[in-house]
Scaffold this motif. Structure first.
Motif, mmCIF file in Angstrom:
data_model
loop_
_atom_site.group_PDB
_atom_site.id
_atom_site.type_symbol
_atom_site.label_atom_id
_atom_site.label_comp_id
_atom_site.label_asym_id
_atom_site.label_seq_id
_atom_site.Cartn_x
_atom_site.Cartn_y
_atom_site.Cartn_z
ATOM 1 N N SER A 25 0.562 -1.056 -0.044
ATOM 2 C CA SER A 25 -0.465 0.072 -0.179
ATOM 3 C C SER A 25 0.935 1.126 -0.089
ATOM 4 O O SER A 25 1.976 1.840 0.720
ATOM 5 C CB SER A 25 -1.150 -0.211 1.379
ATOM 6 N N LEU A 26 -0.064 2.525 -0.899
ATOM 7 C CA LEU A 26 1.730 4.077 -0.549
ATOM 8 C C LEU A 26 0.972 4.949 -0.778
ATOM 9 O O LEU A 26 -0.854 5.016 -0.993
ATOM 10 C CB LEU A 26 1.676 3.292 -2.311
ATOM 11 N N PRO A 53 2.098 -2.670 -6.163
ATOM 12 C CA PRO A 53 1.806 -1.651 -5.612
ATOM 13 C C PRO A 53 0.124 -1.797 -6.195
ATOM 14 O O PRO A 53 -0.526 -1.830 -6.787
ATOM 15 C CB PRO A 53 1.346 0.246 -6.616
ATOM 16 N N ALA A 54 -0.745 -1.866 -4.604
ATOM 17 C CA ALA A 54 -1.995 -2.654 -4.778
ATOM 18 C C ALA A 54 -3.058 -1.566 -4.108
ATOM 19 O O ALA A 54 -3.636 -1.662 -4.479
ATOM 20 C CB ALA A 54 -1.999 -3.762 -3.521
ATOM 21 N N LEU A 87 0.319 3.360 -12.284
ATOM 22 C CA LEU A 87 1.252 2.392 -11.172
ATOM 23 C C LEU A 87 0.768 0.966 -11.403
ATOM 24 O O LEU A 87 0.880 -0.096 -10.848
ATOM 25 C CB LEU A 87 0.958 2.636 -10.316
ATOM 26 N N GLY A 88 -0.568 1.217 -11.523
ATOM 27 C CA GLY A 88 -1.773 -0.509 -11.568
ATOM 28 C C GLY A 88 -1.992 -0.834 -10.358
ATOM 29 O O GLY A 88 -2.194 -1.709 -10.061
ATOM 30 N N VAL A 89 -2.171 0.040 -9.252
ATOM 31 C CA VAL A 89 -3.377 -0.171 -8.225
ATOM 32 C C VAL A 89 -4.231 -0.295 -8.772
ATOM 33 O O VAL A 89 -4.976 -0.659 -9.591
ATOM 34 C CB VAL A 89 -2.892 0.935 -6.859
ATOM 35 N N GLY A 90 -5.147 -1.102 -7.868
ATOM 36 C CA GLY A 90 -6.342 -1.895 -8.155
ATOM 37 C C GLY A 90 -7.369 -0.880 -7.283
ATOM 38 O O GLY A 90 -8.618 -0.435 -7.411
ATOM 39 N N SER A 91 -6.848 0.336 -5.886
ATOM 40 C CA SER A 91 -7.786 1.127 -5.880
ATOM 41 C C SER A 91 -7.454 2.412 -4.849
ATOM 42 O O SER A 91 -5.491 2.102 -4.684
ATOM 43 C CB SER A 91 -8.372 0.407 -4.234
ATOM 44 N N VAL A 92 -7.939 3.256 -4.732
ATOM 45 C CA VAL A 92 -6.983 4.425 -4.696
ATOM 46 C C VAL A 92 -8.379 4.793 -3.085
ATOM 47 O O VAL A 92 -9.697 4.986 -3.451
ATOM 48 C CB VAL A 92 -7.106 5.155 -5.375
ATOM 49 N N GLU A 119 -10.327 4.471 -14.755
ATOM 50 C CA GLU A 119 -9.635 4.377 -15.482
ATOM 51 C C GLU A 119 -8.903 3.352 -14.992
ATOM 52 O O GLU A 119 -7.662 2.596 -15.025
ATOM 53 C CB GLU A 119 -8.286 5.334 -14.719
ATOM 54 N N GLY A 120 -10.112 2.519 -14.380
ATOM 55 C CA GLY A 120 -9.634 1.392 -13.986
ATOM 56 C C GLY A 120 -9.106 0.711 -12.744
ATOM 57 O O GLY A 120 -8.148 -0.449 -12.641
ATOM 58 N N VAL A 121 -9.517 2.149 -11.896
ATOM 59 C CA VAL A 121 -9.784 1.909 -10.580
ATOM 60 C C VAL A 121 -10.975 1.867 -9.570
ATOM 61 O O VAL A 121 -11.980 2.370 -10.281
ATOM 62 C CB VAL A 121 -8.435 3.130 -10.063
#
Length: 133
Positions: A25-26, A53-54, A87-92, A119-121
């Motif tokens: 997690s970032l 980064p998830a 970055l390819g995270v799954g969620s913000v 954006e796919g997030v």
């Protein structure tokens, strides 16, 4: 939450193989920039270190009853949505501490959630205001 049946993706998911990477997690505050050049280098560094980064965590505040201030904060969140997608995270994950005027903030956050979906997030919102009216 998606209304698409998961069976549509089952063939793709069934063909997935485990990867030797650690999800992390970032925090948004840890990013020096949301510029593509910086994010590209950061993504490469994550891959080199075996990290994926998830989730990207963002703290937000809407403590002013001002449309301009609301828009500035939404633009900041949107930049992190774009960075997270890059970055390819799954969620913000957005944590909002204070909302002075929910009538101004709700539609802005809803639009940001729609942008995240495009954006796919997933925009995961923890706030004293919901996206529904």
């Amino acid at each position: 939450m998606s209304t698409t049946p998961s069976s549509e993706f089952a063939p793709t998911i069934d063909r997935c193989q485990p990867a030797d990477a650690t999800p992390v997690s970032l925090e948004a505050t840890a990013l020096e920039s949301t510029a593509p050049e910086y994010l590209r280098d950061l993504k490469r560094e994550f891959a080199t270190e075996g990290l994926v980064p998830a989730d990207l965590s963002v703290e937000a505040c809407f403590d002013e009853d001002c449309s301009l201030a609301t828009q500035e904060e939404i633009d900041r969140i949107r930049s992190y949505v774009r960075a997270g997608s890059f970055l390819g995270v799954g969620s913000v994950s957005v944590t909002v501490d204070d909302v002075t005027n929910p009538e101004k903030v709700r539609p802005a956050l809803a639009a940001c959630a729609e942008r995240a979906e495009r954006e796919g997030v997933v925009l995961d919102l923890e706030a004293p205001v919901s996206l529904e009216n």
